[in-house]
Design a protein around this motif. Structure first.
Motif, PDB file in Angstrom:
ATOM      1  N   TYR A  30       0.811  -1.216   0.000  1.00 39.07           N
ATOM      2  CA  TYR A  30       0.000   0.000   0.000  1.00 39.07           C
ATOM      3  C   TYR A  30       0.847   1.270   0.000  1.00 39.07           C
ATOM      4  CZ  TYR A  30      -3.995  -2.907   1.059  1.00 39.07           C
ATOM      5  OH  TYR A  30      -4.976  -3.836   1.015  1.00 39.07           O
ATOM      6  N   LEU A  44     -12.801   6.265   0.592  1.00 34.77           N
ATOM      7  CA  LEU A  44     -11.950   5.153   1.023  1.00 34.77           C
ATOM      8  C   LEU A  44     -11.271   5.476   2.341  1.00 34.77           C
ATOM      9  CD1 LEU A  44     -10.092   4.247  -2.292  1.00 34.77           C
ATOM     10  CD2 LEU A  44     -11.674   2.784  -1.059  1.00 34.77           C
ATOM     11  N   GLN A  45     -11.108   4.451   3.165  1.00 29.71           N
ATOM     12  CA  GLN A  45     -10.276   4.537   4.362  1.00 29.71           C
ATOM     13  C   GLN A  45      -8.869   4.079   3.979  1.00 29.71           C
ATOM     14  OE1 GLN A  45     -11.079   5.612   7.415  1.00 29.71           O
ATOM     15  NE2 GLN A  45     -13.246   5.921   7.022  1.00 29.71           N
ATOM     16  N   GLU A  72      -1.612   3.589   2.596  1.00 32.75           N
ATOM     17  CA  GLU A  72      -1.461   3.876   4.018  1.00 32.75           C
ATOM     18  C   GLU A  72      -0.362   4.897   4.248  1.00 32.75           C
ATOM     19  OE1 GLU A  72      -0.746   0.020   5.568  1.00 32.75           O
ATOM     20  OE2 GLU A  72      -2.868  -0.437   5.773  1.00 32.75           O
ATOM     21  N   ASP A 102      -7.903   0.578   2.227  1.00 31.70           N
ATOM     22  CA  ASP A 102      -9.047   0.023   1.504  1.00 31.70           C
ATOM     23  C   ASP A 102      -8.887   0.223   0.006  1.00 31.70           C
ATOM     24  OD1 ASP A 102     -10.246  -0.710   3.862  1.00 31.70           O
ATOM     25  OD2 ASP A 102     -11.676   0.959   3.892  1.00 31.70           O
ATOM     26  N   LYS A 103      -9.663  -0.554  -0.760  1.00 29.35           N
ATOM     27  CA  LYS A 103      -9.720  -0.340  -2.192  1.00 29.35           C
ATOM     28  C   LYS A 103     -11.134  -0.567  -2.679  1.00 29.35           C
ATOM     29  CE  LYS A 103      -7.529  -4.766  -3.110  1.00 29.35           C
ATOM     30  NZ  LYS A 103      -6.468  -5.409  -3.884  1.00 29.35           N
ATOM     31  N   ILE A 104     -11.437   0.008  -3.838  1.00 32.11           N
ATOM     32  CA  ILE A 104     -12.773  -0.079  -4.416  1.00 32.11           C
ATOM     33  C   ILE A 104     -12.625  -0.204  -5.929  1.00 32.11           C
ATOM     34  CG2 ILE A 104     -13.041   2.424  -4.574  1.00 32.11           C
ATOM     35  CD1 ILE A 104     -16.013   2.030  -3.870  1.00 32.11           C
ATOM     36  N   LEU A 156      -6.948   2.215  -4.756  1.00 31.20           N
ATOM     37  CA  LEU A 156      -6.730   1.964  -3.335  1.00 31.20           C
ATOM     38  C   LEU A 156      -6.183   3.222  -2.673  1.00 31.20           C
ATOM     39  CD1 LEU A 156      -3.435   1.511  -2.710  1.00 31.20           C
ATOM     40  CD2 LEU A 156      -3.889  -0.601  -3.893  1.00 31.20           C
TER      41      LEU A 156
END
Length: 191
Positions: A39, A140-141, A84, A144-146, A81
């Motif tokens: 990430y 998104l946090q 982090e 996370d990914k979408i 994504l």
């Protein structure tokens, strides 16, 4: 033939030893960056990353060429994504030895959710005229990914550029790019 063993002598002077040391240090440095994290983005100011693209169910990479048949609707999936953090060789970041990769640290992005817009711009590669513009939004946090699914209307034969962008959700007020690879494209040849 002689039965005496052959002896080879390799002489390494100071310059060659320095060159070998620099090469080894460079390889170790780049390897640690590559292995450092899933990430982690390369851009210190942009937390979102376009991770993958699928056109008509086939995975493609940015700057690649895809062939499609004319006259049929098709889907384009774009996965993003929220990184982090980013990798750096110095700083006051992660302190835990188990989380620090060799030779560097993770610098964390803020832990709040990131709202964004994903834009798919399609234009004719020969005339440079816009064909279609698709926009979807989300949040998104970190970590996370979408995946966004865009259904594209049938395209007539020709060459097209599919440009993928991730912008802040206030694009109506100017907006700004929030993905390190925002603006990446795929060339699509429809026949």
């Amino acid at each position: 033939m002689s039965s005496e063993p052959l002896v080879y002598t390799i002489v390494i002077d100071g310059k060659r030893l320095l060159a070998i040391s620099i090469i080894i240090a460079t390889v170790i440095s780049f390897t640690s960056i590559y292995v450092s994290g899933y990430y982690i983005t390369q851009d210190q100011s942009l937390p979102i990353h376009g991770e993958s693209i699928k056109i008509n169910g086939t995975s493609v990479a940015f700057n690649s060429i895809v062939s499609l048949n004319a006259g049929a609707q098709f889907d384009v999936n774009f996965t993003v994504l929220f990184a982090e953090g980013y990798f750096t060789s110095q700083g006051i970041y992660y302190a835990s030895p188990s989380q620090v990769p060799p030779g560097g640290y993770y610098a964390l992005f803020p832990s709040a959710a990131q709202t964004h817009l994903v834009i798919l711009q399609i234009y004719n590669n020969l005339t440079f005229s816009a064909v279609e513009l698709k926009i979807q939004g989300g949040s998104l946090q970190p970590g996370d990914k979408i995946t966004y699914n865009f259904t594209i209307n049938p395209l007539p034969p020709g060459e097209y550029i599919f440009k993928f962008m991730v912008w802040s959700n206030w694009i109506s007020q100017g907006g700004n790019r929030i993905a390190d690879n925002s603006g990446g494209y795929v060339k699509v040849v429809v026949s």
